[in-house]
Design an enzyme around this catalytic site. Structure first.
Site, mmCIF file in Angstrom:
data_model
loop_
_atom_site.group_PDB
_atom_site.id
_atom_site.type_symbol
_atom_site.label_atom_id
_atom_site.label_comp_id
_atom_site.label_asym_id
_atom_site.label_seq_id
_atom_site.Cartn_x
_atom_site.Cartn_y
_atom_site.Cartn_z
ATOM 1 N N GLU A 1 -8.244 2.910 -1.940
ATOM 2 C CA GLU A 1 -8.817 4.072 -1.023
ATOM 3 C C GLU A 1 -9.528 5.494 -1.389
ATOM 4 O OE1 GLU A 1 -6.075 5.202 1.988
ATOM 5 O OE2 GLU A 1 -5.549 3.011 2.081
ATOM 6 N N TRP B 1 -12.570 4.743 2.120
ATOM 7 C CA TRP B 1 -11.577 4.612 3.279
ATOM 8 C C TRP B 1 -11.798 5.546 4.599
ATOM 9 C CZ3 TRP B 1 -7.593 2.015 5.043
ATOM 10 C CH2 TRP B 1 -6.775 2.062 6.052
ATOM 11 N N ASN C 1 0.743 -1.460 0.107
ATOM 12 C CA ASN C 1 0.157 0.547 -0.235
ATOM 13 C C ASN C 1 0.794 1.537 0.025
ATOM 14 O OD1 ASN C 1 -3.139 0.856 0.396
ATOM 15 N ND2 ASN C 1 -1.536 2.436 1.777
ATOM 16 N N GLU C 2 1.115 2.291 -1.187
ATOM 17 C CA GLU C 2 1.847 3.173 -1.109
ATOM 18 C C GLU C 2 2.623 3.766 -1.197
ATOM 19 O OE1 GLU C 2 -0.877 5.841 1.229
ATOM 20 O OE2 GLU C 2 -2.495 5.427 0.000
HETATM 21 O O1 IFM Z 1 -5.272 6.775 6.338
HETATM 22 C C1 IFM Z 1 -4.617 6.625 5.930
HETATM 23 C C2 IFM Z 1 -4.256 5.374 4.803
HETATM 24 O O2 IFM Z 1 -3.515 4.001 6.192
HETATM 25 C C3 IFM Z 1 -3.583 5.319 3.475
HETATM 26 N N1 IFM Z 1 -4.221 5.320 2.545
HETATM 27 C C4 IFM Z 1 -4.275 7.297 3.353
HETATM 28 C C5 IFM Z 1 -5.403 6.834 4.382
HETATM 29 C C6 IFM Z 1 -5.536 8.284 5.172
HETATM 30 O O3 IFM Z 1 -4.965 9.380 5.181
#
Ligand code: IFM
Length: 465
Positions: free
Chosen positions: A372, A418, A175-176
């Site tokens: 998300e 999200w 993730n990211e």
């Molecule tokens: O909470 C985070 C998540 O863990 C990863 N993407 C962004 C969200 C909001 O900042």
């Protein structure tokens, strides 16, 4: 119909494809708590969150939403919302406490229980293998700047897949990676809190290599698995058409988007970005064959979208010491004057459309998922109810942007809000609430917000109306 439709003036119903995958997402450290249960070892976030000043209010993930013990209630909530899929991450320190060697069965068993519950509820599980909780033992051995961490990640991925591959179709490796590399190792606002630009760039490569190695490990165990990676992307534009502003936009787009998209989907690092950061790194960490590994075909790309970047050329002011952009700390980030969420992020639904379109237009075709999207607002419980019209409007406008992208030919196959629950928002601790469901952290009581009812209606109708 229901009373949750926001008063946006946009009253045209937009219908999604019949097989569109509707879900919500969470991440292990943000919700699980139980950080010492059943053999789990400390992650970099357990250690970092204890450093004075690292996290707002000194918050930690020690208890979080206590999902480790309340997962049954949480799956029941997902069911009541009609979620078709639930995206969650597995905590590496539960599965391999030292980041290497044999699996910890008690840790795996927790996720088996969650999978059982999801299966009984008819909810499709979507597993993210790494959402930032690196075992501290691996950070002690050098962390992501160390090439061996990529190998360790592939080993861990294979363990998780071997255990759950018969029940899980969708696999996100990372993730990211931008956040892991740049906030973890460049500006240090995330764990492990290092401020080492060269190490941050090495981390980018080793994260992507870890993705590639894990993808190949999963494929060799199950050629039918649907494997991909999730990037946080943001359409980036220049404040004006002046060449210097356009160049600032090129630099930030390069560091935020193309540094990940190009190696993954085109098999090369962008020359202009490599040149921009040449004073920090010569990219000698790239070994023969790495880019082939990194760019092995994926079955889907996850996109996390929250806001956009509008930038302008440096104007001689001192560089921003908190900038997450190595060698671009002098670029100015300009607001558009749009309303903001509680994170201070401008609300730009059209930016989601532009981001999806940019990926679909510039890169080889790959199914896309918004893995998300959501917003923090300062929610309050009034008479036992959490009414969050701003979040409803946020979802409404961003879902319409998704629909526009689909209509324009973007192969967007699903959307994950999200987040399912309010949770530990990293350096902001529990101050920022992103959930469809409010969590009272004193009692662990869950209260679905108005936005949860709105989203449930969208799913049930398969449209935003
Ligand atoms: O909470 C985070 C998540 O863990 C990863 N993407 C962004 C969200 C909001 O900042």
């Amino acid at each position: 119909m229901t009373s949750t439709r926001p008063d946006t003036g946009l009253e045209t119903a937009v219908r999604f494809p019949a097989d569109f995958l509707w879900g919500a997402a969470t991440a292990s450290y943000q919700i699980e708590g139980a950080v010492t249960a059943d053999g789990r070892s400390p992650s970099i976030w357990d250690v970092f969150s204890r450093q004075p000043g690292a996290v707002a209010n000194g918050d930690t993930g020690d208890e979080a939403c206590d999902h480790y013990h309340r997962y049954r209630e949480d799956v029941a909530i997902m069911s009541s919302l009609g979620l078709r899929s639930y995206r969650f991450s597995v905590a590496w320190p539960r599965v391999q406490p030292t980041g290497r060697g044999p699996a910890n069965q008690a840790g795996l068993d927790f996720y088996k229980r969650v999978l059982d519950e999801l299966q009984n509820a008819g909810i499709e599980p979507w597993v993210t293998l790494y959402h930032w909780d690196l075992p501290q033992a691996l950070e002690d051995a050098g962390g992501w700047p160390n090439r061996d961490t990529a190998e360790r990640f592939a080993e861990y991925a294979a363990i998780v897949h071997k255990e759950f591959g018969d029940r899980v179709r969708f696999w996100t490796t990372l993730n990211e990676p931008w956040v892991s590399a740049m906030l973890g190792y460049h500006n240090g606002v995330h764990a492990p809190g290092r401020r080492e630009p060269a190490a941050a760039l090495a981390s980018v490569h080793h994260l992507l290599l870890g993705h590639g190695l894990a993808t190949s490990a999963l494929r060799s165990q199950d050629p039918g698995a649907t494997v991909g990676i999730t990037l946080n992307l943001a359409a980036t534009s220049a404040a004006t058409d002046a060449p210097a502003d356009l160049d600032a936009a090129r630099r930030i787009d390069g560091l935020a988007n193309r540094l990940y998209l190009d190696p993954l989907l085109l098999g090369r690092y962008p020359d202009d970005v490599v040149a921009d950061v040449a004073a920090l790194s010569d990219f000698s960490f790239v070994e023969d064959g790495d880019l082939e590994t990194i760019s092995a075909p994926i079955d889907m790309l996850g996109i996390n979208y929250y806001t956009t970047n509008v930038v302008a050329a440096p104007d001689g002011s001192p560089p921003d010491p908190g900038s997450p952009h190595p060698a671009a700390e002098d670029v100015r980030h300009i607001g558009r004057g749009a309303p903001k969420t509680a994170m201070g992020w401008e609300i730009d639904p059209d930016g989601l459309y532009r981001t999806l379109k940019m990926v679909a237009d510039k890169y080889p075709a790959v199914p896309l998922y918004v893995t998300e999207n959501g917003a923090a607002f300062d929610d309050e419980v009034v008479d036992g109810v959490v009414d969050d019209p701003d979040r409803v409007a946020y979802f409404d406008s961003h879902l319409r942007a998704c629909h526009r992208a689909i209509a324009a030919g973007v192969p967007l196959r699903g959307y994950f809000a999200w987040s399912l629950l309010d949770n530990f928002e990293w350096a902001f601790g529990y101050d920022k609430r992103f959930g469809l469901v409010f969590v009272d952290y004193r009692t662990q009581r869950r209260i679905p917000k108005t936005s949860a009812r709105f989203y449930a209606d969208v799913i049930a109708r398969n449209e935003v109306w």
